[in-house]
Design an enzyme around this catalytic site. Sequence first.
Site, PDB file in Angstrom:
ATOM      1  N   ASP A 157       0.819  -1.209   0.000  1.00 52.49           N
ATOM      2  CA  ASP A 157       0.000   0.000   0.000  1.00 52.49           C
ATOM      3  C   ASP A 157       0.857   1.265   0.000  1.00 52.49           C
ATOM      4  O   ASP A 157       0.516   2.266   0.628  1.00 52.49           O
ATOM      5  CB  ASP A 157      -0.935  -0.016   1.226  1.00 52.49           C
ATOM      6  CG  ASP A 157      -1.941   1.130   1.199  1.00 52.49           C
ATOM      7  OD1 ASP A 157      -2.222   1.651   0.104  1.00 52.49           O
ATOM      8  OD2 ASP A 157      -2.418   1.527   2.279  1.00 52.49           O
ATOM      9  N   TYR A 158       1.992   1.230  -0.710  1.00 58.79           N
ATOM     10  CA  TYR A 158       2.741   2.476  -0.888  1.00 58.79           C
ATOM     11  C   TYR A 158       1.899   3.462  -1.689  1.00 58.79           C
ATOM     12  O   TYR A 158       1.268   3.094  -2.688  1.00 58.79           O
ATOM     13  CB  TYR A 158       4.055   2.217  -1.627  1.00 58.79           C
ATOM     14  CG  TYR A 158       5.157   1.664  -0.770  1.00 58.79           C
ATOM     15  CD1 TYR A 158       5.867   2.492   0.104  1.00 58.79           C
ATOM     16  CD2 TYR A 158       5.510   0.320  -0.836  1.00 58.79           C
ATOM     17  CE1 TYR A 158       6.899   1.984   0.887  1.00 58.79           C
ATOM     18  CE2 TYR A 158       6.536  -0.198  -0.055  1.00 58.79           C
ATOM     19  CZ  TYR A 158       7.223   0.642   0.804  1.00 58.79           C
ATOM     20  OH  TYR A 158       8.238   0.136   1.576  1.00 58.79           O
ATOM     21  N   GLU A 159       1.897   4.728  -1.256  1.00 59.59           N
ATOM     22  CA  GLU A 159       1.103   5.746  -1.924  1.00 59.59           C
ATOM     23  C   GLU A 159       1.939   6.943  -2.368  1.00 59.59           C
ATOM     24  O   GLU A 159       1.428   7.843  -3.034  1.00 59.59           O
ATOM     25  CB  GLU A 159      -0.033   6.195  -0.998  1.00 59.59           C
ATOM     26  CG  GLU A 159      -0.937   5.013  -0.592  1.00 59.59           C
ATOM     27  CD  GLU A 159      -2.114   5.403   0.286  1.00 59.59           C
ATOM     28  OE1 GLU A 159      -2.274   6.611   0.575  1.00 59.59           O
ATOM     29  OE2 GLU A 159      -2.875   4.499   0.683  1.00 59.59           O
ATOM     30  N   HIS A 160       3.218   6.949  -1.978  1.00 64.44           N
ATOM     31  CA  HIS A 160       4.145   8.025  -2.345  1.00 64.44           C
ATOM     32  C   HIS A 160       5.449   7.387  -2.810  1.00 64.44           C
ATOM     33  O   HIS A 160       5.889   6.385  -2.239  1.00 64.44           O
ATOM     34  CB  HIS A 160       4.395   8.955  -1.162  1.00 64.44           C
ATOM     35  CG  HIS A 160       3.137   9.463  -0.523  1.00 64.44           C
ATOM     36  ND1 HIS A 160       2.400  10.508  -1.055  1.00 64.44           N
ATOM     37  CD2 HIS A 160       2.464   9.060   0.585  1.00 64.44           C
ATOM     38  CE1 HIS A 160       1.341  10.731  -0.293  1.00 64.44           C
ATOM     39  NE2 HIS A 160       1.352   9.861   0.709  1.00 64.44           N
TER      40      HIS A 160
END
Length: 309
Positions: A157-160
């Site tokens: 769930d990396y978002e950056h």
Amino acid sequence: MALPKLCFVVLILNASFFFLLASTQVRAASSNSNLFREYIGAEFKDVKFSDVPINPNVNFHFILSFAIDYDTSSGSPSPTNGKFNIFWDSQNLSPSQVSSIKANNPNVKVALSLGGDTVGSVPANFDPSSVDSWVSNAVSSLTNIIKEYNLDGIDVDYEHFKADPDIFAESIGRLIQTLKSNGVITFASIAPFDDDNVQSHYLALWKSYGNIIDYVNFQFYAYDKSTTVSQFIDYFNKQSSNYNGGNVLVSFTSDGNGGLTPDNGFFTACSMLKSQQKLYGIFVWSADDSKANGFQYEKQSQELLATPN
């Protein structure tokens, strides 16, 4: 004498077609599933596994949120190049509590999620020094955590991102591949949402390693709060096309701050998808927020999933 040669060519073409068809079918998404998944532990609201109602007729995944390759021991959060630390509520969600909830509920598995939105108030960036060093550190640190907690899978769930899509794809793909081949995990999921930068990274990962990714936890709650049932179905079909052949799960957020909510037609949309054999599962963000409302929508979600097709 030309006819036998022609027949041979036709046979070869037919064989190639059926091989291609079979290969495509391997990646095809399954029909309706009874999979229910819930993120837990990110908001430190003292929620425990045992607080959450578990229907014995579903496959239930808790997803611990989050393990992040950052360090906060010096005060300001800093990236650690794949050396993961625990950032969930480990006091209430400990190894012994994982063992207990699994022992008492044979239909329960527990995973951990990587990354998330922030570390404190700082974006939790995917920031590898190199693919090889990040993968090596990640395999080592996550193997230790997964074994200590007796976990079953990972969610990404990396978002950056401070790395381009190809580096992200190769790093995460090799991590999943290694953990699976080492027998450390049995399943892996990704958690993208509809943002150009986010999608460019996850679609690159899907293109190269989609065959080893079991579930797509698409964050449909990142769409606008005004989302209608028909828009939700359109969004689902669009993302199912993007992640072609994948098990794209539908989702809502307990706090009602985005997407199609249970009060505004989420379960209507689920029933429509189920009638089309497209309800591959439901996930919720998050148990921490749901505790305040008595987990009413978790119960409703599981009842829908447990009902025969």
